[in-house]
Design a protein around this motif. Structure first.
Motif: not given
Length: 762
Positions: A667-676
């Protein structure tokens, strides 16, 4: 007395049968040396002894592993075999990806050289795997670099990592090849034995496939590329086939001359030269010169052909004076290739090489006999049956014994380890985990690589898989991922190998590509240790059985033994690379969630309390014990089918596999990679710690547009794939909220995730 008179010729060997020879120093055992004498009916010349020693080394002959590697072939069905154009035994595996395109791919090790001299060890590791791809007739299009080092905060790790990363980037960047993926893992077992596994992907038309063989009596043998020097002598026998004693940073650095020296600009020109030679159709057979140099190229080409070969060794262009025939044959100087060409095409071959300013020399010819004969200034220094050098080396059935501590290790599970119990403790753990060296952002490394050169990179780190476009007209492309958790393999090498396969397979599927074929790099300790051989045997069986269950073939790979310092072996590390194909790269699935408000977050798969060998146990408690997660390959196949269908029908806006660190990391990586930002809620009544940090296999986090949620979940239900709605994308929030646990600002998470490696290595 002249230099010529000092040469150890075949005639001299016949007349001096009792002359002492340094075979032990060259890595040969007493019985191996005696077998060479039995084959030849005399003692070997110095040049022959050099050839046999390098070609019978562990690295080249696979003498301890081949009895187990046969299981790959035995486990391959006709249906799986039909997917391959070239497989085990060739320079690299080749698969048909449709529309007349073929892709060749392989991963190999350059471990010990990368510890002795990190920059050149890594650089020539990249150069070597690229030439393997070239030798199949393909244009190299991308590289990957699975890396493993000792503890991240150890002083020697800094030395080795800086050099290795610079070597990988320096050579690959100069070649103009994008680096689209890999791994970076830290563990105490790799201290003194870092793993530099280099992978390469190449593309070609199906009809351009070339194989390594010397056929056609009278055909000419041409050596082209760089001159031959003294670098790399003994690389495969001194470095790759021996155990470090532990003093390599001191007196052991005498092994430094065994490390090759690379020149990427020469290799870049060599690539273009080879491709033009292929286009003109003037190459009968071709072989790269890597490990064992001319010893390997001449013996393997002759052995795989339908006759013999005569080589005039004194014609080889040299860059060092006074080299002996043995040194010329053993040199592993880089950027060299050998081709077999019909007499009618020699002039055309030479013209093309001259056009590219590539040195090319006719050094031999194919004969109608069954011997490899090598002369030095008209004196015979080698006269051997080539198969005995290249393909009929020793075969060892090493003792196999389950490690004495295996049962105690598995019984010492993580159940008694202290766990966080309050929201504050869970919040602290999330930040600690995402900032730990193995889970932290690899940006510090990947920014030193060119990931987008040539303009065909579609996905690269930190995506789950790298993806490259092969056909600009149709958009057809391939994805590749390499994976292995050595801790899982230490707990259960059979299951651990299948978990590595499952993760690489899943990573490819999360991009929307269909997994097609497998390569591997089996990194283990000394084969003379029965416990290591048990680990190796179990890993081979696990991987082969897993591939058979998934219906994808192993196309080739590499075995690297003796990865240990003294009696301390590395974690068993069978790195698995999976290649997948996608019809149109424009429908690939990104890893980061997008800024589309209201996209639903779904967790596909089941979560269980599985923490044996987990990153949590490793980071927080320094613990290794228990059982690894269970693997369900039927579920992995189903999951891949759903992801590919979701990609093809536009039902998935993002996907990220769950592996090291569990759901919290994904979840953390998905948010940070997508900047969302996003809001996540865990199943009511569940244990938040288990839900967030379990490393159960067969799980993927997907983001689905609201308009597609019903269609996608109905597809999952109809196919029997468990799913759970666990959150929603919230671009306006600028944060990640885990309901009833904590809220994290994206800036806070980014600082934790991206700050670790720069703090350690800048």
């Amino acid at each position: 007395m002249t230099t010529t008179e000092l040469i150890d010729t075949v005639g001299h060997a016949e007349s001096t049968p009792e002359q002492a020879q340094p075979y032990r120093e060259l890595g040969l055992k007493d019985d191996e040396y005696q077998r060479i004498r039995d084959i030849l009916g005399r003692r070997p010349t110095a040049a022959e002894l050099a050839m046999y020693s390098v070609m019978w080394s562990e690295h080249c002959s696979y003498k301890s592993s081949k009895v187990h590697l046969r299981y790959f072939g035995e486990s391959t069905t006709e249906e799986m075999r039909a997917k391959m154009l070239a497989g085990i035994g060739e320079n690299a595996g080749v698969v048909d990806i449709g529309d007349g395109w073929a892709v060749t791919f392989k991963v190999e090790s350059h471990n010990h050289p990368s510890y002795i001299e990190p920059y050149q060890g890594a650089a020539t590791g990249v150069g070597g795997i690229v030439r393997d791809i070239m030798a199949m007739g393909a244009r190299p299009v991308a590289v990957l670099d699975p890396l493993r080092f000792g503890p991240a905060d150890a002083p020697d790790t800094r030395r080795v990592l800086h050099g290795v990363v610079a070597g990988v980037g320096g050579y690959g960047n100069c070649l103009g090849l994008p680096n689209i993926g890999g791994e970076l893992v830290f563990d105490p077992s790799y201290a003194g034995n870092p793993l530099l596994n280099a992978a390469c992907i190449g593309a070609m038309r199906v009809e351009d496939l070339h194989l390594a063989h010397a056929s056609g009596t009278g055909n000419k043998v041409i050596l082209f590329g760089a001159r031959t020097g003294l670098d790399g002598i003994g690389g495969v026998s001194v470095l790759a086939s021996d155990t470090f004693s532990g003093d390599e940073s001191g007196s052991g650095r005498k092994k430094l001359p065994s490390v090759q020296v690379g020149d990427p600009f020469t290799e870049k020109v060599l690539i273009e030269c080879c491709l033009e030679l292929y286009r003109e159709g003037i190459v009968v057979g071709i072989q790269d010169l890597g490990g064992a140099g001319l010893s390997c190229a001449t013996s393997e080409l002759a052995s795989a052909g339908d006759g013999g070969m005569h080589v005039w060794l004194d014609r080889v262009p040299l860059r060092a004076t006074g080299m002996s025939p043995a040194e010329v044959l053993s040199s592993e100087s880089q950027e060299r290739m050998m081709a077999v060409v019909t007499p009618a095409n020699v002039d055309a071959f030479m013209r093309i090489c001259a056009k590219w300013d590539v040195i090319a020399t006719e050094i031999g010819e194919v004969t109608d006999g069954d011997r490899l004969v090598i002369t030095w200034h008209d004196q015979v220094v080698v006269d051997v049956p080539p198969r005995t050098v290249a393909h009929e080396g020793p075969v060892y059935h090493r003792p196999i014994e389950r490690p004495a501590d295996q049962d105690a290790l598995r019984a010492n599970g993580p159940e008694s380890l202290a766990r966080p119990s309050t929201p504050d403790e869970l919040r602290e753990l999330v930040l600690r985990m995402v900032s730990s060296p193995n889970l932290a952002s690899k940006r510090w490394v990947t920014e030193q690589y060119d990931r987008y050169v040539r303009g065909n990179s579609v996905l690269a780190q930190p995506a789950d898989s790298g993806m490259i476009r092969i056909d600009e007209r149709t958009g057809r492309g391939v994805a590749m991922s390499t994976d292995c958790n050595g801790r899982f393999c230490r707990l259960d090498p059979y299951t651990g190998a299948q978990l590595a396969l499952a993760e690489a397979y899943r990573n490819v599927a999360t991009t929307g590509a269909t997994p097609l074929a497998v390569t591997n790099c089996m990194n283990f300790g000394s084969p003379e240790d029965p416990a290591v051989m048990w680990q190796f045997e179990q890993a081979v069986k696990g991987l082969a059985d897993g591939c058979r269950e998934l219906g994808i073939p192993v196309t080739g790979g590499n075995v690297s033994f003796y990865n240990q310092t003294g009696s301390t072996a590395i974690l068993p590390t069978p790195v698995v690379g999976v290649l997948g194909v996608i019809d149109d790269v424009t429908r690939r699935i990104p890893t980061g969630i997008g800024a589309e408000a209201g996209d639903t977050l779904l967790l596909l798969g089941d979560t269980h309390e599985e923490f044996g060998g987990s990153e949590w146990a490793h980071v927080v408690h320094g613990h290794l014990g228990g059982l690894p997660p269970k693997v369900d390959l039927d579920r992995e196949r189903l999951l891949a089918e759903v992801l590919v269908a979701g990609s093809r029908d536009g039902m998935i806006s993002a996907a990220h596999d769950l592996s090291d660190g569990g759901l919290a990391q994904a979840v953390v990586e998905s948010c940070l990679i997508g900047e969302t930002g996003a809001r996540v809620f865990l199943p009511e009544g569940s244990d938040p710690f288990v839900q967030l940090f379990s490393e159960s296999a067969g799980r993927v986090l997907v983001a689905v547009p609201r308009s597609e949620e019903l269609r996608f979940t109905e597809m999952c239900t109809a196919r029997g794939l468990p799913w759970a709605r666990i959150g929603v994308v919230d671009p306006e929030a600028g944060s990640l909220e885990i309901q009833d646990v904590a809220t994290f600002g994206l800036d806070e998470l980014r600082e934790a995730w991206e700050g670790t490696l720069p703090a350690l290595f800048d």
